[in-house]
Design a protein around this motif. Sequence first.
Motif, short mmCIF file in Angstrom:
data_model
loop_
_atom_site.label_atom_id
_atom_site.label_comp_id
_atom_site.label_asym_id
_atom_site.label_seq_id
_atom_site.Cartn_x
_atom_site.Cartn_y
_atom_site.Cartn_z
N TRP A 62 0.82 -1.21 0.00
CA TRP A 62 0.00 0.00 0.00
C TRP A 62 0.86 1.27 0.00
N GLY A 63 2.18 1.12 0.06
CA GLY A 63 3.08 2.25 -0.05
C GLY A 63 3.36 3.01 1.23
N LEU A 64 3.14 2.36 2.38
CA LEU A 64 3.40 3.03 3.65
C LEU A 64 4.85 2.94 4.09
N SER A 65 5.47 1.79 3.91
CA SER A 65 6.86 1.62 4.35
C SER A 65 7.53 0.51 3.56
N ARG A 66 8.81 0.66 3.35
CA ARG A 66 9.61 -0.39 2.71
C ARG A 66 10.36 -1.20 3.75
N PRO A 74 7.84 5.92 7.65
CA PRO A 74 7.37 6.02 9.03
C PRO A 74 7.61 4.73 9.81
N ARG A 75 7.66 4.87 11.12
CA ARG A 75 7.56 3.71 11.99
C ARG A 75 6.09 3.37 12.07
N LEU A 131 1.22 5.72 12.81
CA LEU A 131 2.43 6.07 12.08
C LEU A 131 3.20 7.11 12.87
N LEU A 132 4.49 6.87 13.03
CA LEU A 132 5.39 7.80 13.71
C LEU A 132 6.52 8.17 12.75
N THR A 133 7.14 9.30 12.99
CA THR A 133 8.30 9.68 12.20
C THR A 133 9.39 8.62 12.37
N ALA A 134 10.37 8.62 11.49
CA ALA A 134 11.43 7.61 11.51
C ALA A 134 12.13 7.54 12.86
N ASP A 135 12.29 8.67 13.52
CA ASP A 135 12.96 8.68 14.83
C ASP A 135 12.00 8.42 15.99
N ALA A 137 9.76 10.38 17.19
CA ALA A 137 9.51 11.56 18.03
C ALA A 137 8.15 12.20 17.82
N ALA A 138 7.51 11.95 16.69
CA ALA A 138 6.24 12.62 16.40
C ALA A 138 5.37 11.74 15.52
N ARG A 139 4.10 12.11 15.44
CA ARG A 139 3.17 11.41 14.55
C ARG A 139 3.51 11.72 13.10
N TYR A 140 3.16 10.80 12.21
CA TYR A 140 3.45 10.92 10.78
C TYR A 140 2.11 10.82 10.04
N PRO A 141 1.75 11.80 9.24
CA PRO A 141 0.45 11.73 8.56
C PRO A 141 0.41 10.67 7.47
N ILE A 142 -0.73 10.02 7.35
CA ILE A 142 -0.92 9.02 6.29
C ILE A 142 -0.90 9.76 4.96
N PRO A 143 -0.05 9.34 4.01
CA PRO A 143 0.02 10.01 2.71
C PRO A 143 -1.33 9.96 1.97
N GLU A 144 -1.61 10.98 1.20
CA GLU A 144 -2.89 11.08 0.46
C GLU A 144 -3.12 9.87 -0.44
N ALA A 145 -2.07 9.39 -1.13
CA ALA A 145 -2.24 8.24 -2.02
C ALA A 145 -2.68 6.99 -1.24
#
Length: 166
Positions: A62-66, A74-75, A131-135, A137-145
Motif C-alpha cells: 500500500w506504499g506506507l513503508s519499505r 514512518p515507523r 504512524l510515527l516519524t522515523a525517529d 519523536a512525532a506522529r506521521y500523517p498518512i500520505p494522500e495516495a
Amino acid sequence: MDLPYHTPLTPALQTRLGLDPTAPLAMADRVRFSELDVLNHVNNAVYMQWFERLRIRYTQDWGLSRYMGAGHDPRIVIRSGQIHYRQEMRMDEDYIVTCGCTAFRTTSFSLAQALWAGGTLRATFDCVLVLLTADGAARYPIPEAVRARFIAVDGAHEETARPGVA
C-alpha cells in the motif's frame, strides 16, 4: 485445486475458497511442524506471526513503508489489538490470512485481519496502527495516495478525530 502459497489471492479465488467477505489482501500458506505446541496444535503466538507477516506485506504493497531501516519511511506501531481464537489449527493444514483497512484518521488506521482454513474462519485480529516519524519523536500523517487506496481498494472510511486523538 492447487492453492498458490505466498502469492496474493484474487477476490474470485478467495470466494471459491469459501472466504466471505473477501479481503483487499489475502495470502495462503501451510502449517509447519515448528509451529505446533505440546498439544499438537498451532501455538497461539504463531497466529500473531502469521498476522504480522501479512500486515507487513500490506503496508509495503500500500506504499506506507519499505522497512529498510533508513530514510523517511514512518515507523508503524500497534497501538492496540484484539485477537479472537475461534478454532484450532493442526499440522499440514492450508490456511489463508487476510488483511484490510476498515477506518483511518490523520496518523492512524484500523486493520481487520482474519485466518481461514478449509473455508472456516479460525481466528481474527483487529488492531489500530499508528504512524510515527522515523525517529519515533512525532506522529506521521498518512500520505494522500494511501488514504485514497484505503477508500478505493479497502472500502475504508475516514473517521473524524476526537479532540487530542489523531
